[in-house]
Design an enzyme around this catalytic site. Structure first.
Site, PDB file in Angstrom:
ATOM      1  N   THR A 103      -4.747  -8.514  -0.360  1.00 43.21           N
ATOM      2  CA  THR A 103      -3.415  -8.832  -0.878  1.00 43.21           C
ATOM      3  C   THR A 103      -2.604  -7.533  -0.915  1.00 43.21           C
ATOM      4  O   THR A 103      -3.122  -6.457  -0.607  1.00 43.21           O
ATOM      5  CB  THR A 103      -3.477  -9.380  -2.322  1.00 43.21           C
ATOM      6  OG1 THR A 103      -3.692  -8.287  -3.233  1.00 43.21           O
ATOM      7  CG2 THR A 103      -4.594 -10.389  -2.500  1.00 43.21           C
ATOM      8  N   ASP A 225       6.243   2.070   2.447  1.00 43.61           N
ATOM      9  CA  ASP A 225       4.887   1.758   2.897  1.00 43.61           C
ATOM     10  C   ASP A 225       4.280   2.979   3.606  1.00 43.61           C
ATOM     11  O   ASP A 225       3.102   3.309   3.398  1.00 43.61           O
ATOM     12  CB  ASP A 225       4.947   0.548   3.842  1.00 43.61           C
ATOM     13  CG  ASP A 225       3.569  -0.028   4.100  1.00 43.61           C
ATOM     14  OD1 ASP A 225       2.882  -0.369   3.123  1.00 43.61           O
ATOM     15  OD2 ASP A 225       3.165  -0.093   5.278  1.00 43.61           O
ATOM     16  N   LYS A 229       0.941   5.382   2.591  1.00 40.89           N
ATOM     17  CA  LYS A 229      -0.128   5.794   3.521  1.00 40.89           C
ATOM     18  C   LYS A 229      -0.271   7.318   3.540  1.00 40.89           C
ATOM     19  O   LYS A 229      -1.383   7.843   3.583  1.00 40.89           O
ATOM     20  CB  LYS A 229       0.163   5.265   4.931  1.00 40.89           C
ATOM     21  CG  LYS A 229       0.037   3.753   5.016  1.00 40.89           C
ATOM     22  CD  LYS A 229       0.450   3.246   6.385  1.00 40.89           C
ATOM     23  CE  LYS A 229       0.414   1.730   6.452  1.00 40.89           C
ATOM     24  NZ  LYS A 229       1.035   1.183   7.653  1.00 40.89           N
TER      25      LYS A 229
END
Ligand SMILES: NC(=O)c1ccc[n+]([C@@H]2O[C@H](COP(=O)([O-])OP(=O)(O)OC[C@H]3O[C@@H](n4cnc5c(N)ncnc54)[C@H](OP(=O)(O)O)[C@@H]3O)[C@@H](O)[C@H]2O)c1
Length: 360
Positions: A103, A225, A229
């Protein structure tokens, strides 16, 4: 020849006594691909004892074995209850017990450390903990120091061997000097394609139709995002950065940030002019644009659009490729470059499977 004969025997033994009991959280794009992999011989040692989406869950063996489980969970199943899923895991006789998080749910990620402390392993595609606030990441490290394993290959590069390489180099006493690359499949596609011949908004609409962007493309364009990372990789390399230490350039203008998705999609043309100007300026100097993540030796981290020269490694990317260029004390004359498809359900699910199998 002998290897061909041995494999099926091993598979059938494993089916008789699965060594790994697993609960799967999330049956979306990645979770759905993982369920398909569970039906292959490679996953014979894994017994699924629970599966859930955000609203429903299933713990009955017969239902879990149903190939239509993902679809059925949309309308059938018990009401979501983490405790009952953990009970199903607890009551299974397997020695290895793993919770697989497919998820993007922050609340679930915030429980990873607790699950590890309770003796479960965690395998995750969810970046929210390892790429989130520093206290959460520290809690994860503390739980890992007490035992338990955290499979995180799917969180960056969809399983490209970048996290494992960074850890291995560090284990050998090597130190990261700089890290640079393209960490987003959607932003890779957009800037690999963008040559000014069509408006950026048209390209973005196409990327969305192809499923390369999130349903709300601002999740990609904001750079957040990619920043998560970069945090994960920086922390693997020994830089315990806070999220606010990563400078993030968003491609979404202020005026479009608060809109609902439909309104945003109807105003995509507002992205065109600023990007066309930047592209034309870069082109006039013989360069092009790439959305790069960068970390330097002093721990300075930045994510954003960069004008790169024509011979830059990031200009040699295709489709939704990711690229990670690592300079270290031992890889110092040429960077170690890891490149390849860095998104997609099959490769991401395979990264999860690889991490689960590595537990046994
Ligand atoms: N797609 C890729 O190529 C890719 C690549 C690398 C990493 N990832 C990461 O993998 C994760 C999943 O991505 P995806 O593309 O599969 O997303 P997705 O299609 O939106 O699926 C997310 C799934 O999570 C479920 N979910 C949300 N909250 C939950 C909760 N509290 N308990 C149980 N299930 C919950 C959703 O349930 P509902 O169906 O009920 O909403 C849905 O089934 C994300 O963290 C993503 O960043 C994806």
């Amino acid at each position: 020849m002998s290897a061909v004969l041995i494999e099926p025997v091993q598979a059938s033994r494993a089916q008789a006594a699965p060594a790994i009991a697993a609960v799967l959280l999330g049956t979306g794009v990645v979770g759905g691909a993982f369920l398909k992999l569970l039906n292959t011989p490679a996953a014979a040692s894994i017994r699924l004892v629970g599966a859930a989406n955000s609203r429903r869950q299933q713990t009955q063996g017969e239902q879990l074995a149903d190939r239509a489980l993902r679809e059925k969970l949309k309308t059938h199943g018990d009401v979501r209850n983490d405790a009952l899923l953990l009970e199903a895991l607890e009551s299974h006789g397997a020695t290895v017990k793993v919770i697989i998080d497919a998820t993007a749910c922050g609340t679930l990620a915030s429980r990873h450390a607790e699950w590890l402390a309770r003796g479960y392993h965690v395998v995750t595609a969810n970046k929210s903990l390892a790429g989130g606030d520093l206290p959460g990441w520290r809690a994860l490290q503390a739980a890992l120091a007490q035992g338990g394993r955290y499979g995180d290959s799917a969180t960056v590069g969809a399983g490209l061997p970048v996290i494992s390489t960074l850890r291995r180099l560090r284990h050998c006493g090597d130190a990261l000097l700089t890290l640079e690359g393209v960490f987003s499949g959607s932003l890779s596609y957009l800037f690999n394609q963008y040559d000014g011949s069509q408006p950026f908004s048209a390209l973005l609409r196409r990327a969305r139709e192809l499923g390369y962007t999130e349903p709300d493309p601002r999740s990609d364009l904001s750079g957040e995002d990619v920043a998560r990372k970069l945090l994960i990789l920086a922390r693997c390399a020994g830089f315990a950065l806070r999220p606010d230490e990563v400078e993030v350039e968003s491609l979404v203008p202020e005026s479009l940030r608060q809109l609902d998705v439909e309104s945003f999609l109807s105003r995509l043309e507002e992205l065109d002019e600023p990007l066309a100007t930047r592209y034309a300026e870069a082109k006039a100097r013989g360069g092009s644009l790439r959305f790069l993540a960068r970390l330097n030796q002093r721990g300075r981290a930045r994510v954003g659009l960069v004008e790169v020269p024509a011979n830059h490694p990031a200009t040699r990317l295709y489709g939704t490729d990711n690229q990670f260029a690592l300079s270290t004390t031992r890889y110092n004359s040429q960077p170690l470059v890891i490149q390849g498809p860095g998104a997609g359900p099959e490769v991401t699910a395979q990264a999860l499977l690889g991490d689960v199998l590595a537990l046994a």
